[in-house]
Design a protein around this motif. Structure first.
Motif, mmCIF file in Angstrom:
data_model
loop_
_atom_site.group_PDB
_atom_site.id
_atom_site.type_symbol
_atom_site.label_atom_id
_atom_site.label_comp_id
_atom_site.label_asym_id
_atom_site.label_seq_id
_atom_site.Cartn_x
_atom_site.Cartn_y
_atom_site.Cartn_z
ATOM 1 N N ALA A 153 34.104 24.617 13.315
ATOM 2 C CA ALA A 153 35.482 24.155 13.196
ATOM 3 C C ALA A 153 36.051 23.858 14.571
ATOM 4 O O ALA A 153 35.806 24.581 15.537
ATOM 5 N N ASP A 154 36.798 22.768 14.677
ATOM 6 C CA ASP A 154 37.500 22.413 15.906
ATOM 7 C C ASP A 154 38.988 22.486 15.587
ATOM 8 O O ASP A 154 39.531 21.594 14.932
ATOM 9 N N GLY A 155 39.646 23.564 16.032
ATOM 10 C CA GLY A 155 41.009 23.834 15.591
ATOM 11 C C GLY A 155 40.973 24.173 14.119
ATOM 12 O O GLY A 155 40.219 25.042 13.686
ATOM 13 N N ASP A 156 41.750 23.460 13.320
ATOM 14 C CA ASP A 156 41.744 23.718 11.881
ATOM 15 C C ASP A 156 40.945 22.657 11.124
ATOM 16 O O ASP A 156 41.070 22.518 9.912
ATOM 17 N N ARG A 157 40.105 21.902 11.830
ATOM 18 C CA ARG A 157 39.342 20.816 11.215
ATOM 19 C C ARG A 157 37.853 21.121 11.229
ATOM 20 O O ARG A 157 37.308 21.537 12.236
ATOM 21 N N ARG A 158 37.227 20.949 10.074
ATOM 22 C CA ARG A 158 35.767 20.995 10.012
ATOM 23 C C ARG A 158 35.292 19.983 8.960
ATOM 24 O O ARG A 158 35.001 20.345 7.817
ATOM 25 N N PRO A 159 35.225 18.705 9.333
ATOM 26 C CA PRO A 159 34.773 17.684 8.387
ATOM 27 C C PRO A 159 33.343 17.947 7.935
ATOM 28 O O PRO A 159 32.496 18.385 8.713
ATOM 29 N N ILE A 160 33.100 17.682 6.674
ATOM 30 C CA ILE A 160 31.758 17.821 6.107
ATOM 31 C C ILE A 160 31.406 16.512 5.393
ATOM 32 O O ILE A 160 32.082 16.114 4.441
ATOM 33 N N ASP A 161 30.398 15.824 5.886
ATOM 34 C CA ASP A 161 29.911 14.588 5.267
ATOM 35 C C ASP A 161 31.019 13.556 5.073
ATOM 36 O O ASP A 161 31.060 12.844 4.064
ATOM 37 N N GLU A 162 31.908 13.433 6.054
ATOM 38 C CA GLU A 162 32.980 12.445 6.003
ATOM 39 C C GLU A 162 32.635 11.256 6.899
ATOM 40 O O GLU A 162 31.943 11.413 7.908
ATOM 41 N N PRO A 163 33.129 10.058 6.592
ATOM 42 C CA PRO A 163 32.898 8.919 7.486
ATOM 43 C C PRO A 163 33.758 9.025 8.740
ATOM 44 O O PRO A 163 34.865 9.559 8.703
ATOM 45 N N VAL A 164 33.247 8.516 9.840
ATOM 46 C CA VAL A 164 34.061 8.393 11.048
ATOM 47 C C VAL A 164 35.145 7.349 10.817
ATOM 48 O O VAL A 164 36.311 7.549 11.138
ATOM 49 N N VAL A 165 34.740 6.214 10.245
ATOM 50 C CA VAL A 165 35.658 5.136 9.887
ATOM 51 C C VAL A 165 35.384 4.751 8.438
ATOM 52 O O VAL A 165 34.265 4.305 8.117
ATOM 53 N N GLU A 166 36.358 4.935 7.567
ATOM 54 C CA GLU A 166 36.193 4.599 6.153
ATOM 55 C C GLU A 166 35.825 3.127 6.006
ATOM 56 O O GLU A 166 36.504 2.237 6.538
ATOM 57 N N GLY A 167 34.710 2.874 5.314
ATOM 58 C CA GLY A 167 34.267 1.506 5.074
ATOM 59 C C GLY A 167 33.524 0.867 6.224
ATOM 60 O O GLY A 167 33.125 -0.299 6.127
ATOM 61 N N GLY A 168 33.322 1.602 7.320
ATOM 62 C CA GLY A 168 32.600 1.056 8.466
ATOM 63 C C GLY A 168 31.101 1.013 8.229
ATOM 64 O O GLY A 168 30.587 1.617 7.286
ATOM 65 N N PRO A 169 30.364 0.292 9.080
ATOM 66 C CA PRO A 169 28.905 0.246 8.956
ATOM 67 C C PRO A 169 28.288 1.636 9.071
ATOM 68 O O PRO A 169 28.900 2.566 9.631
ATOM 69 N N ALA A 170 27.084 1.779 8.553
ATOM 70 C CA ALA A 170 26.415 3.075 8.581
ATOM 71 C C ALA A 170 26.172 3.563 10.001
ATOM 72 O O ALA A 170 26.200 4.771 10.267
ATOM 73 N N ALA A 171 25.949 2.642 10.935
ATOM 74 C CA ALA A 171 25.645 3.035 12.314
ATOM 75 C C ALA A 171 25.875 1.862 13.250
ATOM 76 O O ALA A 171 25.923 0.700 12.824
ATOM 77 N N TYR A 172 26.026 2.178 14.523
ATOM 78 C CA TYR A 172 26.064 1.191 15.598
ATOM 79 C C TYR A 172 25.055 1.603 16.656
ATOM 80 O O TYR A 172 24.964 2.783 17.016
ATOM 81 N N LEU A 173 24.307 0.636 17.174
ATOM 82 C CA LEU A 173 23.444 0.878 18.319
ATOM 83 C C LEU A 173 24.241 0.685 19.606
ATOM 84 O O LEU A 173 25.098 -0.198 19.690
ATOM 85 N N SER A 174 23.951 1.504 20.600
ATOM 86 C CA SER A 174 24.557 1.326 21.910
ATOM 87 C C SER A 174 24.277 -0.077 22.419
ATOM 88 O O SER A 174 23.186 -0.623 22.222
ATOM 89 N N THR A 175 25.253 -0.671 23.058
ATOM 90 C CA THR A 175 25.049 -1.987 23.670
ATOM 91 C C THR A 175 24.920 -1.884 25.192
ATOM 92 O O THR A 175 24.928 -2.901 25.890
ATOM 93 N N LEU A 176 24.815 -0.658 25.700
ATOM 94 C CA LEU A 176 24.527 -0.447 27.114
ATOM 95 C C LEU A 176 23.011 -0.558 27.341
ATOM 96 O O LEU A 176 22.218 -0.303 26.428
ATOM 97 N N PRO A 177 22.592 -0.894 28.548
ATOM 98 C CA PRO A 177 21.152 -0.944 28.854
ATOM 99 C C PRO A 177 20.623 0.472 29.090
ATOM 100 O O PRO A 177 20.459 0.916 30.229
ATOM 101 N N ILE A 178 20.357 1.184 28.009
ATOM 102 C CA ILE A 178 20.115 2.628 28.117
ATOM 103 C C ILE A 178 18.831 2.966 28.874
ATOM 104 O O ILE A 178 18.787 3.963 29.605
ATOM 105 N N LYS A 179 17.793 2.157 28.724
ATOM 106 C CA LYS A 179 16.547 2.473 29.429
ATOM 107 C C LYS A 179 16.656 2.144 30.919
ATOM 108 O O LYS A 179 16.166 2.901 31.765
#
Length: 232
Positions: free
Chosen positions: A108-134
């Motif tokens: 829990a962070d303060g009084d929040r402990r999300p469980i299996d919730e979306p970060v953004v409702e209706g957003g894509p399943a994932a985003y890849l970093s667009t930085l040159p990570i390697k």
């Protein structure tokens, strides 16, 4: 120097109600790194460093930074967003490859402990970093700081920050590249715990993130290297 700029963000305090003491951060080292880099010029780019204070969603804190508010003074959106956060008991800087649209907090962070919730409702399943990570990992190592590519930013606040930054860029059609760097604990945090575990001094963390910024500027396209040396 051009008018192009790089936004570096760090996270605020968190974990005050976490059962495990190592996960409580009255001062987040990533915020200190962002503050130390604020105002520097790296490869001709002005660095703007900000600590993000947010409650339910990082979108609230990131939106004004991308729109030129909050004193960034940018002549347009940032060329890149390098977001940072702390990952307890890790030994290296971790350049994250992917952010997922899941909030499943380990504590829990303060009084929040999300469980299996979306970060953004209706957003894509994932985003890849667009930085040159390697390329960034190579640059950080060349600066004398250990680093790896990581393939999981977890499902806590750091993943949410990375996802929200990439979501804002995508939905606004911005040319901004974005990604996330996880940082180890500083020695002061480990010392307070009173038990041996990994740490990295703030000077090395700052030098490492500065090397990431340089790699972002110098590498519009990432280098192609095999994945067998990166962290799974």
């Amino acid at each position: 120097m051009s008018d192009r700029w790089i936004l570096v963000t760090g996270n605020g305090a968190f974990g005050d109600t976490a059962e495990r003491s190592e996960l409580r951060y009255d001062v987040n080292p990533s915020a200190l790194v962002a503050q130390r880099l604020d105002g520097r010029v790296v490869e001709g780019r002005r660095v703007v460093g900000r600590a993000l204070d947010w409650d339910d969603s990082p979108l609230e804190a990131l939106e004004p930074l991308l729109s030129g508010e909050d004193g960034t003074g940018g002549a347009g959106p940032p060329e890149a967003i390098v977001s940072c956060g702390v990952f307890s008991e890790r030994t290296t800087l971790r350049l994250e490859r992917v952010a997922v649209n899941v909030r499943d907090f380990q504590f829990a962070d303060g009084d929040r402990r999300p469980i299996d919730e979306p970060v953004v409702e209706g957003g894509p399943a994932a985003y890849l970093s667009t930085l040159p990570i390697k390329a960034a990992v190579q640059a950080v190592r060349a600066a004398g700081v250990p680093a790896v590519v990581s393939n999981s930013a977890s499902t806590h606040g750091c993943n949410s920050v990375m996802y929200c930054a990439l979501h804002l860029v995508a939905t606004r059609g911005l040319p901004t590249r974005a990604g996330f760097v996880h940082l180890p604990d500083p020695p002061e945090h480990v010392a307070r715990l009173g038990r041996p575990t990994a740490s990295m001094c703030l000077d090395d963390q700052v030098r490492g993130v500065e090397a990431v910024i340089g790699a972002v500027v110098l590498n519009p396209v990432d280098v192609r290297l095999p994945s067998n040396e990166w962290e799974w």
